[in-house]
Design an enzyme around this catalytic site. Structure first.
Site, mmCIF file in Angstrom:
data_model
loop_
_atom_site.group_PDB
_atom_site.id
_atom_site.type_symbol
_atom_site.label_atom_id
_atom_site.label_comp_id
_atom_site.label_asym_id
_atom_site.label_seq_id
_atom_site.Cartn_x
_atom_site.Cartn_y
_atom_site.Cartn_z
ATOM 1 N N THR A 18 0.534 4.275 -2.692
ATOM 2 C CA THR A 18 0.297 5.691 -2.396
ATOM 3 C C THR A 18 1.347 6.575 -3.054
ATOM 4 O O THR A 18 1.048 7.696 -3.472
ATOM 5 C CB THR A 18 0.274 5.961 -0.878
ATOM 6 O OG1 THR A 18 1.542 5.625 -0.287
ATOM 7 C CG2 THR A 18 -0.835 5.180 -0.197
ATOM 8 N N LEU A 61 0.835 -1.195 0.000
ATOM 9 C CA LEU A 61 0.000 0.000 0.000
ATOM 10 C C LEU A 61 0.869 1.243 0.000
ATOM 11 O O LEU A 61 0.548 2.250 -0.658
ATOM 12 C CB LEU A 61 -0.933 0.006 1.209
ATOM 13 C CG LEU A 61 -1.831 1.242 1.344
ATOM 14 C CD1 LEU A 61 -2.754 1.366 0.148
ATOM 15 C CD2 LEU A 61 -2.622 1.203 2.637
ATOM 16 N N TYR A 62 1.981 1.209 0.728
ATOM 17 C CA TYR A 62 2.907 2.337 0.722
ATOM 18 C C TYR A 62 3.330 2.667 -0.705
ATOM 19 O O TYR A 62 3.293 3.832 -1.134
ATOM 20 C CB TYR A 62 4.131 2.017 1.579
ATOM 21 C CG TYR A 62 5.259 3.011 1.430
ATOM 22 C CD1 TYR A 62 5.149 4.296 1.963
ATOM 23 C CD2 TYR A 62 6.430 2.678 0.746
ATOM 24 C CE1 TYR A 62 6.171 5.216 1.825
ATOM 25 C CE2 TYR A 62 7.458 3.596 0.601
ATOM 26 C CZ TYR A 62 7.333 4.858 1.135
ATOM 27 O OH TYR A 62 8.345 5.772 0.991
ATOM 28 N N ALA A 63 3.732 1.638 -1.462
ATOM 29 C CA ALA A 63 4.147 1.841 -2.849
ATOM 30 C C ALA A 63 3.006 2.397 -3.687
ATOM 31 O O ALA A 63 3.197 3.281 -4.535
ATOM 32 C CB ALA A 63 4.643 0.524 -3.439
#
Length: 438
Positions: A253, A249-251
């Site tokens: 975003t 999810l970090y990637a």
């Protein structure tokens, strides 16, 4: 025109005296309606009961996680004559060709080093940070104290607070923004996903919304991430490679941030440069990074997790020393062209760039541990584990040819040298009474 009377259950009663006869279809209809109402009432009570129980019995960890994502913007105090004077003083340019820069995430790892470097060369710098507790806030406060000694004032506030941003731009005509504020970490996204949306997506939009209406608009350099390459197997990673397969999810975003940047560049003429950092390390680093908590746990005699890929494959990272990253950040600011919009309207084509900032030399994590063993004079207790499916990828490797050509970017610090500097700082910092959490 006659008006229709609203019907009621009384309309079914005969108007003439005599034996009451119930209409069968009407009776069944009312029976079903009452049953549906009872059913709805029952499930409503169950639903609200569950909400009540969740508030009463939720665990402290889940409570703090959700509280972080719902952090209120009104908890920060800013404003007043003394506060405004500190902002203006910090933003004062002290060199002939300097710039005034708003650095978001200024109390973070990269933000601290970039702010200090800008101040050293005579640029005006104002920081912005929310000092959240993703990791030990005392480390962020220590960085804040370090910057204050060099004349950098960090405003405490949330990047989503548009009124605060407007106030800052009203006080200072920032020529540039170095946007480093973000929710970091790949694994934490599985615990608190909303914090990533709040900081990395909503926060970026909030900043761009304010910047688009400033006259003149500032040029913006912001932190993307090498994580956008996700499941890409072509190495080394080039800016031209596909980035539509995020592994976390970090990637996702950060990838969304790049698309948002394109949109604001296209519509409003904002000059935007995205920087894809590759595994940054060094003094004043983040405690959630492997090199940092490996050092902490090795000194405590604890075991450290060493991940391996499928079929015992090597996990490697393109470790990049903080001083090299700072040079890339400053070069991006120095080569950023002016935005072309005015009053929220685009006047002409504006600069839009993305660069890899890495070291071009991936190193196996096992080699990292070996270097730490020699520097700390401690034998690591290695716990070999399979790489979990929590967003981590097996390797990263930067192609920096574009940054070399456009920015003059040239990393000079190898892992052995960089870790030696980090260990020296770590031992000094935590021997001075500071407690390494974990």
């Amino acid at each position: 025109m006659s008006q229709l009377k609203p019907m009621s259950h009384m309309d079914n009663i005969p108007s003439t005296p005599g034996k009451f006869k119930m209409d069968k279809n009407s009776y069944i209809h009312r029976l079903r309606w009452h049953f549906s109402l009872a059913k709805l009432t029952f499930w409503s009570l169950v639903f609200f009961g569950l909400i009540f129980l969740s508030f009463f019995f939720r665990s402290p960890s889940s409570s703090s996680s959700s509280d972080l994502s719902r952090r209120s913007l009104t908890t920060y105090n800013w404003g007043g004559a003394a506060w405004e004077k500190r902002v203006r003083t910090s933003a004062r340019i002290r060199s002939g060709h300097g710039m005034s820069v708003l650095v978001t995430g200024a109390a973070g790892f990269v933000g601290t080093h970039v702010s200090a470097a800008l101040k050293r060369r005579g640029d005006g710098v104002v920081g912005l940070d929310c000092f959240n507790d993703y990791y030990d806030p005392s480390l962020k406060r220590a960085r804040q104290a370090l910057l204050e000694r060099s004349g950098v004032f960090i405003v405490e506030g949330d990047i989503n607070d548009s009124e605060l941003l407007k106030k800052l731009f009203g006080l200072v005509s920032f020529t540039h923004v170095m946007h480093l504020a973000a929710q970091a970490g790949v694994r934490y996204a599985m615990e608190n996903p909303s914090s990533y949306v709040h900081s990395n997506i909503a926060g970026l939009v909030s900043l761009l919304e304010v910047c688009k209406s400033i006259d003149p608009q500032p040029a913006i350099v912001w932190a993307s991430s090498s994580s956008v390459y996700g499941l890409n197997t072509k190495v080394p990673f080039s800016e031209r490679d596909r980035t539509d397969q995020p592994a976390s999810l970090y990637a996702a975003t950060k990838k969304a941030g790049e698309e948002i940047a394109h949109t604001y560049n296209h519509i409003y003429g904002l000059s935007l440069t995205g920087l894809r950092f590759f595994t940054v390390y060094g003094p004043w680093g983040r405690p959630d990074m492997a090199y940092f908590f490996f050092t902490r746990d090795m000194l405590k005699g604890k075991s450290i997790p060493i991940f391996e890929g499928a079929n015992h494959g090597t996990v490697a990272r393109d470790f990049t020393y903080i001083d090299d990253i700072v040079k890339g950040c400053l070069a991006s600011l120095d080569t950023a062209e002016k935005s072309t919009g005015s009053g929220g309207k685009k006047k002409g084509p504006a600069q839009l760039r993305v660069f890899n900032l890495g070291n071009t030399s991936p190193v196996p994590v096992t080699d990292l541990v070996g270097i730490l063993e020699r520097l700390l004079k401690v034998k690591a207790k290695r716990n070999i584990m399979k790489l979990p499916r929590n967003g981590d990828v097996q390797f990263t490797h930067a192609n920096i040819s574009l940054a070399q050509r456009e920015l003059g970017y040239k990393p000079t610090t190898d892992l052995q040298t960089g870790l030696k500097k980090f260990v020296r700082w770590y031992l000094s910092y935590y021997s001075a009474g500071k407690k390494a959490s974990g």
